[in-house]
Write a protein that holds these residues in place. Structure first.
Motif, PDB file in Angstrom:
ATOM      1  N   LYS A  18       0.847  -1.188   0.000  1.00  0.00           N
ATOM      2  CA  LYS A  18       0.000   0.000   0.000  1.00  0.00           C
ATOM      3  C   LYS A  18       0.885   1.242   0.000  1.00  0.00           C
ATOM      4  O   LYS A  18       2.023   1.224   0.486  1.00  0.00           O
ATOM      5  CB  LYS A  18      -0.984   0.012   1.159  1.00  0.00           C
ATOM      6  N   LEU A  19       0.355   2.319  -0.542  1.00  0.00           N
ATOM      7  CA  LEU A  19       1.075   3.579  -0.594  1.00  0.00           C
ATOM      8  C   LEU A  19       1.109   4.202   0.794  1.00  0.00           C
ATOM      9  O   LEU A  19       0.169   4.073   1.570  1.00  0.00           O
ATOM     10  CB  LEU A  19       0.394   4.533  -1.576  1.00  0.00           C
ATOM     11  N   ASN A  20       2.203   4.886   1.102  1.00  0.00           N
ATOM     12  CA  ASN A  20       2.306   5.546   2.401  1.00  0.00           C
ATOM     13  C   ASN A  20       2.832   6.969   2.226  1.00  0.00           C
ATOM     14  O   ASN A  20       3.064   7.426   1.105  1.00  0.00           O
ATOM     15  CB  ASN A  20       3.162   4.715   3.370  1.00  0.00           C
ATOM     16  N   ASP A  21       3.035   7.658   3.325  1.00  0.00           N
ATOM     17  CA  ASP A  21       3.456   9.058   3.275  1.00  0.00           C
ATOM     18  C   ASP A  21       4.845   9.241   2.682  1.00  0.00           C
ATOM     19  O   ASP A  21       5.141  10.289   2.110  1.00  0.00           O
ATOM     20  CB  ASP A  21       3.404   9.678   4.671  1.00  0.00           C
ATOM     21  N   LEU A  22       5.697   8.246   2.782  1.00  0.00           N
ATOM     22  CA  LEU A  22       7.022   8.329   2.171  1.00  0.00           C
ATOM     23  C   LEU A  22       6.907   8.431   0.646  1.00  0.00           C
ATOM     24  O   LEU A  22       7.614   9.211   0.007  1.00  0.00           O
ATOM     25  CB  LEU A  22       7.862   7.110   2.566  1.00  0.00           C
ATOM     26  N   HIS A  23       5.992   7.677   0.060  1.00  0.00           N
ATOM     27  CA  HIS A  23       5.777   7.738  -1.392  1.00  0.00           C
ATOM     28  C   HIS A  23       5.243   9.107  -1.798  1.00  0.00           C
ATOM     29  O   HIS A  23       5.633   9.667  -2.821  1.00  0.00           O
ATOM     30  CB  HIS A  23       4.815   6.630  -1.837  1.00  0.00           C
ATOM     31  N   LEU A  28       6.313  14.489  -4.352  1.00  0.00           N
ATOM     32  CA  LEU A  28       6.308  15.939  -4.150  1.00  0.00           C
ATOM     33  C   LEU A  28       7.720  16.517  -4.310  1.00  0.00           C
ATOM     34  O   LEU A  28       7.900  17.593  -4.888  1.00  0.00           O
ATOM     35  CB  LEU A  28       5.727  16.291  -2.786  1.00  0.00           C
ATOM     36  N   THR A  29       8.715  15.790  -3.833  1.00  0.00           N
ATOM     37  CA  THR A  29      10.106  16.227  -4.012  1.00  0.00           C
ATOM     38  C   THR A  29      10.479  16.242  -5.484  1.00  0.00           C
ATOM     39  O   THR A  29      11.101  17.193  -5.972  1.00  0.00           O
ATOM     40  CB  THR A  29      11.055  15.304  -3.227  1.00  0.00           C
ATOM     41  N   SER A  83      -1.979   6.844   2.835  1.00  0.00           N
ATOM     42  CA  SER A  83      -1.663   5.646   3.605  1.00  0.00           C
ATOM     43  C   SER A  83      -2.781   4.617   3.573  1.00  0.00           C
ATOM     44  O   SER A  83      -2.626   3.537   4.091  1.00  0.00           O
ATOM     45  CB  SER A  83      -1.353   6.028   5.056  1.00  0.00           C
ATOM     46  N   GLY A  84      -3.913   4.937   2.944  1.00  0.00           N
ATOM     47  CA  GLY A  84      -5.050   4.017   2.954  1.00  0.00           C
ATOM     48  C   GLY A  84      -5.360   3.352   1.694  1.00  0.00           C
ATOM     49  O   GLY A  84      -4.900   3.158   0.711  1.00  0.00           O
TER      50      GLY A  84
END
Length: 84
Positions: A18-23, A28-29, A83-84
Motif C-alpha cells: 500500500k502507498l504511504n506518506d514516504l511515497h 512531491l520532491t 496511507s489508505g
C-alpha cells in the motif's frame, strides 16, 4: 523519478502492498526539483489500478498580500488518504 511525459507530467510507479506518506513525499520532491506541476503516483500491486492512483498538482499561487509565496498542493481524489 520513473517517467517524465512531454516535460509536463511525472509518473512515479510502485508495486508495494500500500502507498504511504514516504511515497507521497517522494513524488512531491520530484515535482519541486523538476519544476513540473503535475504528477501521478501509481501502485500496480492492486486488483484495480484506479484504487491506487493518486494525482498531485504543484503550483505557486499568484502573490498577494495574504500569501507569503509558499507552494500549494492539490491531491486527487480530494478524499484520498495516501496511507489508505
Amino acid at each position: 523519478m520513473d517517467l517524465v511525459v512531454e516535460d509536463s507530467i511525472v509518473l512515479e510507479l510502485k508495486s508495494v502492498e500500500k502507498l504511504n506518506d514516504l511515497h507521497k513525499a517522494q513524488i512531491l520532491t520530484y515535482l519541486k526539483l523538476s519544476e513540473i506541476k503535475v504528477g501521478y503516483l501509481m501502485n500496480f500491486n492492486s486488483v484495480r489500478l484506479v484504487d491506487q492512483l493518486r494525482k498531485f498538482n504543484l503550483w505557486h499561487p499568484p502573490p498577494n498580500k495574504n500569501t507569503s509565496g509558499s507552494s500549494s498542493y492539490f491531491f486527487w481524489p480530494p478524499s484520498c488518504s495516501v496511507s489508505g
